[in-house]
Design an enzyme around this catalytic site. Structure first.
Site, PDB file in Angstrom:
ATOM      1  N   THR A   1     -39.378  40.195 -54.089  1.00 33.44           N
ATOM      2  CA  THR A   1     -39.857  40.341 -55.466  1.00 33.44           C
ATOM      3  C   THR A   1     -39.421  41.674 -56.069  1.00 33.44           C
ATOM      4  OG1 THR A   1     -41.903  41.132 -54.457  1.00 33.44           O
ATOM      5  CG2 THR A   1     -41.922  38.876 -55.283  1.00 33.44           C
ATOM      6  N   ASP A   2     -39.077  42.640 -55.198  1.00 34.76           N
ATOM      7  CA  ASP A   2     -38.776  43.997 -55.703  1.00 34.76           C
ATOM      8  C   ASP A   2     -37.600  44.009 -56.675  1.00 34.76           C
ATOM      9  OD1 ASP A   2     -37.021  43.436 -53.606  1.00 34.76           O
ATOM     10  OD2 ASP A   2     -37.084  45.460 -52.755  1.00 34.76           O
TER      11      ASP A   2
ATOM     12  N   SER B   1     -32.039  64.775 -33.063  1.00 40.24           N
ATOM     13  CA  SER B   1     -33.117  63.790 -32.972  1.00 40.24           C
ATOM     14  C   SER B   1     -33.284  63.382 -31.519  1.00 40.24           C
ATOM     15  CB  SER B   1     -32.741  62.576 -33.821  1.00 40.24           C
ATOM     16  OG  SER B   1     -33.334  61.410 -33.315  1.00 40.24           O
TER      17      SER B   1
ATOM     18  N   GLY C   1     -35.361  49.123 -36.853  1.00 41.37           N
ATOM     19  CA  GLY C   1     -34.838  47.788 -37.118  1.00 41.37           C
ATOM     20  C   GLY C   1     -35.845  46.668 -36.908  1.00 41.37           C
ATOM     21  N   ALA C   2     -37.142  46.995 -36.847  1.00 39.68           N
ATOM     22  CA  ALA C   2     -38.175  45.970 -36.653  1.00 39.68           C
ATOM     23  C   ALA C   2     -38.828  45.604 -37.983  1.00 39.68           C
ATOM     24  CB  ALA C   2     -39.232  46.467 -35.675  1.00 39.68           C
TER      25      ALA C   2
ATOM     26  N   SER D   1     -39.439  49.969 -41.392  1.00 40.63           N
ATOM     27  CA  SER D   1     -38.836  51.034 -42.177  1.00 40.63           C
ATOM     28  C   SER D   1     -38.854  52.412 -41.512  1.00 40.63           C
ATOM     29  CB  SER D   1     -39.466  51.122 -43.569  1.00 40.63           C
ATOM     30  OG  SER D   1     -38.516  51.713 -44.430  1.00 40.63           O
TER      31      SER D   1
ATOM     32  N   GLU E   1     -30.659  57.097 -49.556  1.00 41.65           N
ATOM     33  CA  GLU E   1     -30.261  55.868 -48.855  1.00 41.65           C
ATOM     34  C   GLU E   1     -29.144  55.142 -49.618  1.00 41.65           C
ATOM     35  OE1 GLU E   1     -33.529  54.181 -46.896  1.00 41.65           O
ATOM     36  OE2 GLU E   1     -32.541  52.294 -46.421  1.00 41.65           O
TER      37      GLU E   1
ATOM     38  N   ASP F   1     -40.286  50.999 -49.716  1.00 41.01           N
ATOM     39  CA  ASP F   1     -40.578  51.611 -48.417  1.00 41.01           C
ATOM     40  C   ASP F   1     -41.013  53.063 -48.563  1.00 41.01           C
ATOM     41  OD1 ASP F   1     -39.589  49.191 -47.729  1.00 41.01           O
ATOM     42  OD2 ASP F   1     -37.790  49.929 -46.715  1.00 41.01           O
TER      43      ASP F   1
HETATM   44  P1  ADP Z   1     -35.495  50.059 -40.481  1.00 39.16           P
HETATM   45  O1  ADP Z   1     -35.909  48.656 -40.790  1.00 39.16           O
HETATM   46  O2  ADP Z   1     -36.124  50.534 -39.213  1.00 39.16           O
HETATM   47  O3  ADP Z   1     -35.698  50.973 -41.626  1.00 39.16           O
HETATM   48  P2  ADP Z   1     -32.762  50.694 -41.024  1.00 39.16           P
HETATM   49  O4  ADP Z   1     -31.487  50.094 -40.558  1.00 39.16           O
HETATM   50  O5  ADP Z   1     -33.032  50.724 -42.474  1.00 39.16           O
HETATM   51  O6  ADP Z   1     -33.929  49.979 -40.204  1.00 39.16           O
HETATM   52  O7  ADP Z   1     -32.835  52.205 -40.538  1.00 39.16           O
HETATM   53  C1  ADP Z   1     -32.649  52.525 -39.178  1.00 39.16           C
HETATM   54  C2  ADP Z   1     -31.746  53.739 -39.048  1.00 39.16           C
HETATM   55  O8  ADP Z   1     -32.466  54.932 -39.440  1.00 39.16           O
HETATM   56  C3  ADP Z   1     -31.305  54.010 -37.639  1.00 39.16           C
HETATM   57  O9  ADP Z   1     -30.164  53.246 -37.295  1.00 39.16           O
HETATM   58  C4  ADP Z   1     -31.014  55.502 -37.677  1.00 39.16           C
HETATM   59  O10 ADP Z   1     -29.746  55.739 -38.256  1.00 39.16           O
HETATM   60  C5  ADP Z   1     -32.081  56.017 -38.634  1.00 39.16           C
HETATM   61  N1  ADP Z   1     -33.256  56.498 -37.908  1.00 39.16           N
HETATM   62  C6  ADP Z   1     -34.504  55.987 -37.934  1.00 39.16           C
HETATM   63  N2  ADP Z   1     -35.344  56.681 -37.138  1.00 39.16           N
HETATM   64  C7  ADP Z   1     -34.614  57.665 -36.585  1.00 39.16           C
HETATM   65  C8  ADP Z   1     -34.880  58.742 -35.654  1.00 39.16           C
HETATM   66  N3  ADP Z   1     -36.081  58.918 -35.123  1.00 39.16           N
HETATM   67  N4  ADP Z   1     -33.860  59.557 -35.317  1.00 39.16           N
HETATM   68  C9  ADP Z   1     -32.644  59.365 -35.834  1.00 39.16           C
HETATM   69  N5  ADP Z   1     -32.324  58.406 -36.706  1.00 39.16           N
HETATM   70  C10 ADP Z   1     -33.281  57.555 -37.084  1.00 39.16           C
HETATM   71 MG    MG Z   2     -34.773  50.665 -43.595  1.00 34.18          MG
END
Ligand code: ADP
Ligand code: MG
Length: 384
Positions: free
Chosen positions: A38-39, A70, A125-126, A129, A163, A175
């Protein structure tokens, strides 16, 4: 979990950079309770911030160098604060770099470099966000350290800009809004047209309910093409109906839509129109009757995504079916679809039983073992 992470993140910072950090800021992941696809139709969404967060430890430097590391990859990525650009080489560091860039675009700060270490318990990726969590943790930190003076809605915009422009993902602002504006046991009702947000009490804890996340671990199959074609169908539907976006249609217009549109486009439109109405009803019912009254809206949302928008997969349908059979108040797939997670609103005493039942059914169905855990609605990004 978070106390441990906090200690660890400070320790790791010192181990990498050889001095004590200035401070730690955290931002939560989010789950969308209702309001899917919907966004970008200028409609309504209703996510909440969850009790899983990303921690950013940051100290300003006297020069222009940015260094980030990280727990994902202890190798530091470096860039000049005045020369941040989109590049393959940035890898995951595109998120913190992007936020540093966006805040400079949106304010007149005298930006200096900084050292940063990031740690998180938001699964990547779950559909929770982790990307917004990292953007918002770095965002609130730099906003404070640089004295940028951005408001929370502006910081959400900065996360989105990062982003879109530096990471290169064409995502909306839901998000980041949830991660920044979230409040304990409340949802963030967001109008994606005006960007007005209202926090609305969920009352899950009081009603003895928990929100179960069933991460199917199914990678978002065909997600890119599927997303683009859904967007295109929505645009075609709005254009044919003579409105700027599907936000302007209600159920009363569906009869006319069915006459004017081909079957597939009609069903795409029907999903968005009815989903917007379900979000509004969810908010209304939470205020008037409490969380046990929203279950049918969640199930209807799932059905609409499965049959009309056609973005579900077998694993998500199975998870919703088992949850319903085991006494969930409501359940639906959440996120963009083609994989990812389902959610179920469940009385606390049924959580264990339901978890076992879903795992068993997945095994019987030959699916990957899902990751299942409960979340609560938490406060938004802040200094720890
Ligand atoms: P999500 O649904 O979790 O937001 P995205 O593909 O939008 O999935 O974002 C995931 C990406 O964000 C990862 O592949 C990585 O590049 C970055 N990311 C998320 N958390 C971390 C972290 N703790 N350290 C480094 N990168 C991170
Ligand atoms: Mg994301």
């Amino acid at each position: 979990m978070s106390e441990q992470l906090l200690k660890k993140v400070r320790h790791e910072f010192t181990a990498i950079y050889n001095y004590e950090p200035t401070g730690v800021w955290s931002a939560p992941g989010r789950v969308n309770l209702i309001g899917e696809h919907t966004d970008y139709n200028e409609g309504f969404v209703f996510p909440f911030a969850i009790n899983r967060s990303t921690f950013a430890t940051i100290s300003l430097r006297a020069d222009n160098l940015i260094r980030v590391a990280s727990s994902f990859s202890p190798v530091t990525h470096e860039i000049d604060v005045r020369n941040i650009q989109k590049s393959e080489e940035n890898q995951w560091a595109a998120y913190p770099f992007g936020v540093a860039w966006a805040i400079q675009q949106m304010s007149d700060v005298q930006a200096t470099g900084f050292d940063c270490f990031i740690e998180s318990d938001v699964p990547v990726g779950a559909g929770l966000s982790s990307s917004a969590a990292i953007e918002c943790a770095v965002g609130v930190a730099l906003n404070e350290l640089w004295n940028a003076g951005l408001t929370k809605p502006q910081l959400a915009k900065a996360g989105q800009l990062a982003e879109n422009e530096i990471v290169g993902a064409p995502t909306g602002i839901m998000d980041q809004s949830a991660s920044l504006l979230g409040k304990k046991d409340h949802g963030v009702f967001l109008d994606c047209q005006s960007l007005e947000a209202e926090v609305v009490e969920l009352g899950f804890a009081k009603a003895g309910l928990e929100l179960l996340i069933i991460d199917t671990k199914v990678a978002h199959r065909h997600a890119d093409g599927g997303y683009a074609s859904r967007r295109a169908a929505c645009e075609l539907g709005a254009k044919t109906m003579g409105v700027p976006s599907l936000r302007y249609l209600t159920s009363a217009d569906l009869h006319k839509a069915q006459e004017l549109l081909d079957d597939v486009t009609f069903r795409r439109v029907r999903h968005v129109v009815t989903e917007n109405e379900r979000v509004l009803k969810t908010v209304e019912r939470l205020k008037e009757q409490g969380p046990k009254s929203i279950g049918d809206l969640m199930y209807a949302s799932h059905q609409s995504m499965r049959d009309d928008f056609e973005i579900s997969v077998d694993e998500l349908d199975e998870a919703v079916k088992i949850a319903e059979g085991f006494g969930a108040i409501g359940a639906r797939m959440t996120g963009g679809g083609f994989g990812g997670a389902a959610i179920a609103l469940v009385p606390s005493e049924l959580i264990d039983q339901m978890t076992v039942a879903i795992k068993y059914a997945f095994k019987q169905g030959g699916f990957i073992e899902p990751n299942i855990f409960a979340v609560t609605a938490a406060d938004g990004a802040a200094r720890v």
